[in-house]
Scaffold this motif. Structure first.
Motif, PDB file in Angstrom:
ATOM      1  N   LYS A 192      -6.018  -5.313   4.168  1.00 34.90           N
ATOM      2  CA  LYS A 192      -4.529  -4.750   4.115  1.00 34.90           C
ATOM      3  C   LYS A 192      -4.221  -4.325   2.674  1.00 34.90           C
ATOM      4  CE  LYS A 192      -2.644  -8.231   7.241  1.00 34.90           C
ATOM      5  NZ  LYS A 192      -1.866  -9.423   7.701  1.00 34.90           N
ATOM      6  N   ARG A 193      -4.834  -4.824   1.751  1.00 37.51           N
ATOM      7  CA  ARG A 193      -4.677  -4.207   0.250  1.00 37.51           C
ATOM      8  C   ARG A 193      -5.236  -2.899   0.250  1.00 37.51           C
ATOM      9  NH1 ARG A 193      -7.540  -7.461  -3.876  1.00 37.51           N
ATOM     10  NH2 ARG A 193      -9.516  -6.222  -3.816  1.00 37.51           N
ATOM     11  N   LYS A 194      -6.275  -2.470   0.978  1.00 35.10           N
ATOM     12  CA  LYS A 194      -6.857  -1.083   1.085  1.00 35.10           C
ATOM     13  C   LYS A 194      -5.787  -0.256   1.927  1.00 35.10           C
ATOM     14  CE  LYS A 194     -10.621  -2.142  -1.178  1.00 35.10           C
ATOM     15  NZ  LYS A 194     -10.782  -1.744  -2.418  1.00 35.10           N
ATOM     16  N   LEU A 195      -5.172  -0.588   3.216  1.00 38.17           N
ATOM     17  CA  LEU A 195      -4.465  -0.012   3.790  1.00 38.17           C
ATOM     18  C   LEU A 195      -3.208   0.505   3.091  1.00 38.17           C
ATOM     19  CD1 LEU A 195      -4.353  -1.599   7.415  1.00 38.17           C
ATOM     20  CD2 LEU A 195      -4.610   0.712   6.783  1.00 38.17           C
ATOM     21  N   ARG A 196      -2.593  -0.632   2.286  1.00 41.04           N
ATOM     22  CA  ARG A 196      -1.388  -0.138   1.447  1.00 41.04           C
ATOM     23  C   ARG A 196      -1.716   0.885   0.305  1.00 41.04           C
ATOM     24  NH1 ARG A 196      -0.699  -5.948   2.087  1.00 41.04           N
ATOM     25  NH2 ARG A 196      -1.826  -6.445   0.034  1.00 41.04           N
TER      26      ARG A 196
ATOM     27  N   GLU B 296      -0.418   5.232   0.384  1.00 43.39           N
ATOM     28  CA  GLU B 296       0.164   6.059  -0.631  1.00 43.39           C
ATOM     29  C   GLU B 296      -0.729   7.003  -1.153  1.00 43.39           C
ATOM     30  OE1 GLU B 296       3.347   5.426  -1.340  1.00 43.39           O
ATOM     31  OE2 GLU B 296       3.486   3.862   0.223  1.00 43.39           O
ATOM     32  N   GLY B 297      -1.719   7.161  -0.422  1.00 43.13           N
ATOM     33  CA  GLY B 297      -2.930   8.363  -0.897  1.00 43.13           C
ATOM     34  C   GLY B 297      -3.684   7.601  -2.195  1.00 43.13           C
ATOM     35  N   ASP B 298      -3.732   6.441  -2.368  1.00 38.17           N
ATOM     36  CA  ASP B 298      -4.318   5.847  -3.777  1.00 38.17           C
ATOM     37  C   ASP B 298      -5.644   5.607  -3.260  1.00 38.17           C
ATOM     38  OD1 ASP B 298      -5.099   4.585  -5.982  1.00 38.17           O
ATOM     39  OD2 ASP B 298      -3.413   3.218  -5.825  1.00 38.17           O
ATOM     40  N   PHE B 299      -6.726   6.209  -3.780  1.00 39.04           N
ATOM     41  CA  PHE B 299      -8.018   5.692  -3.537  1.00 39.04           C
ATOM     42  C   PHE B 299      -8.910   5.275  -4.926  1.00 39.04           C
ATOM     43  CE2 PHE B 299      -6.561   7.906   0.181  1.00 39.04           C
ATOM     44  CZ  PHE B 299      -6.944   7.280   0.996  1.00 39.04           C
ATOM     45  N   ALA B 300      -8.037   5.006  -5.957  1.00 36.85           N
ATOM     46  CA  ALA B 300      -8.657   4.716  -7.278  1.00 36.85           C
ATOM     47  C   ALA B 300      -9.572   3.489  -6.883  1.00 36.85           C
ATOM     48  CB  ALA B 300      -7.501   4.301  -8.170  1.00 36.85           C
ATOM     49  N   SER B 301     -10.949   3.766  -7.697  1.00 29.28           N
ATOM     50  CA  SER B 301     -11.851   2.919  -6.964  1.00 29.28           C
ATOM     51  C   SER B 301     -11.813   1.475  -7.792  1.00 29.28           C
ATOM     52  CB  SER B 301     -13.252   3.557  -7.859  1.00 29.28           C
ATOM     53  OG  SER B 301     -14.192   2.777  -7.485  1.00 29.28           O
TER      54      SER B 301
END
Length: 296
Positions: free
Chosen positions: A221-225, A229-234
């Motif tokens: 769910k954290r990954k989905l949120r 927002e288009g946030d794929f910071a590692s």
């Protein structure tokens, strides 16, 4: 050997001091330990941490070593040879390997440590940078129970729970199980999102609905949120997730265990690694969104 408390064992040497290790180091310093480090680049995200020139030099001045490197090759390069950590460690000192590596690499390190009189615990962690930041990691330890107890103060400083998985190598094997579930779960989620969008569901409605249902883990769910927002910071880079999946496939093959679902997930995560190796492995969701967007 006394417990590794700040009072009698203040000096911890880190081999590898990146995003995860530096956060662990912060918590250990807050608990009273003195931290030094070795990295192949000679750089650290924290300029206040003393950097040593070789793993051997680090080991010679440390009372315990904590290893946090990306793979088998990096582990071997830092442990063995004239400048490796084992060449500099004093008999009776402890080496805690938090790296995610193959069971064979863990077994070899344990055997080499025993020959040198060094106590080796494979102790990979479950959790990403947010858990490392808040000392909420789960430490998965393989080794003798008395040695696990001796290392408890260090583990308690960096995590919320220590699980003794069994004899040497067991922590490594349990980590592969956990990461396999995590990787396969994300690929399933990414593919389902792709279908949902292709079928005409509103993007916000889809992502918000998935955030509310019990079938999706808090981690995903954290990954989905973030993906919404288009946030794929590692927090866990794709290159490391794909590496762990590859290790799991090899380990399962050695045990003659069929894992077709995990094999398919590894192929998807190979795509994510190829396209964005240093972004979060959840960037696979973006890949599926782009495939759907170009589907007309």
């Amino acid at each position: 050997m006394p417990h590794l408390t700040p009072e009698n064992t203040p000096r911890i040497g880190f081999i590898g001091y990146g995003a995860m290790a530096s956060r662990m180091g912060d918590h250990l310093r807050a608990a009273g330990y003195t931290i030094s480090a070795y990295t192949p680049s000679g750089r650290s995200p924290d300029p206040t941490v003393s950097m040593l020139a070789t793993p051997r030099a680090l080991a010679q001045q440390a009372d315990a070593i904590l290893v946090c490197v990306p793979d088998d090759e990096a582990l071997a390069a830092s442990m063995y040879g004239d400048n490796g950590a084992l060449a500099g460690m004093k008999p009776g000192t402890m080496l805690l390997n938090t790296s995610s590596v193959s069971p064979e690499a863990s077994t070899e390190l344990f055997a080499s440590g025993r020959k040198a009189g060094v106590i080796v615990l494979d102790s990979p962690v479950s959790g990403s940078t947010p858990e490392a930041e808040t000392a909420n990691l789960v430490i998965l330890v393989g080794g003798d129970p008395e040695n696990v107890a001796e290392a408890a103060p260090i583990f308690d400083a960096i995590g919320k729970l220590t699980l003794h998985a069994g004899p040497p190598g067991s922590g490594t094997r349990l980590k592969l199980v956990i990461n396999g579930i995590m990787g396969a779960g994300l690929t399933t989620l990414a593919e389902a999102v792709g279908y949902g969008l292709a079928s005409g569901l509103d993007r916000s409605t889809l992502f918000d609905a998935l955030d509310q249902v019990a079938v999706i883990s808090p981690h995903h769910k954290r990954k989905l949120r973030a993906a919404k927002e288009g946030d794929f910071a590692s927090q866990f880079p794709a290159r490391l997730m794909q590496k762990d999946m590859r290790l799991l496939l090899d380990a399962a093959a050695r045990e003659v265990v069929p894992v077709p679902t995990l094999a398919a997930a590894t192929q998807q995560l190979s795509l994510a690694r190829r396209l964005s190796p240093n972004e979060d492995y959840s960037s696979l969701i973006r890949v599926m969104e782009k495939i759907v967007a170009n589907d007309d």
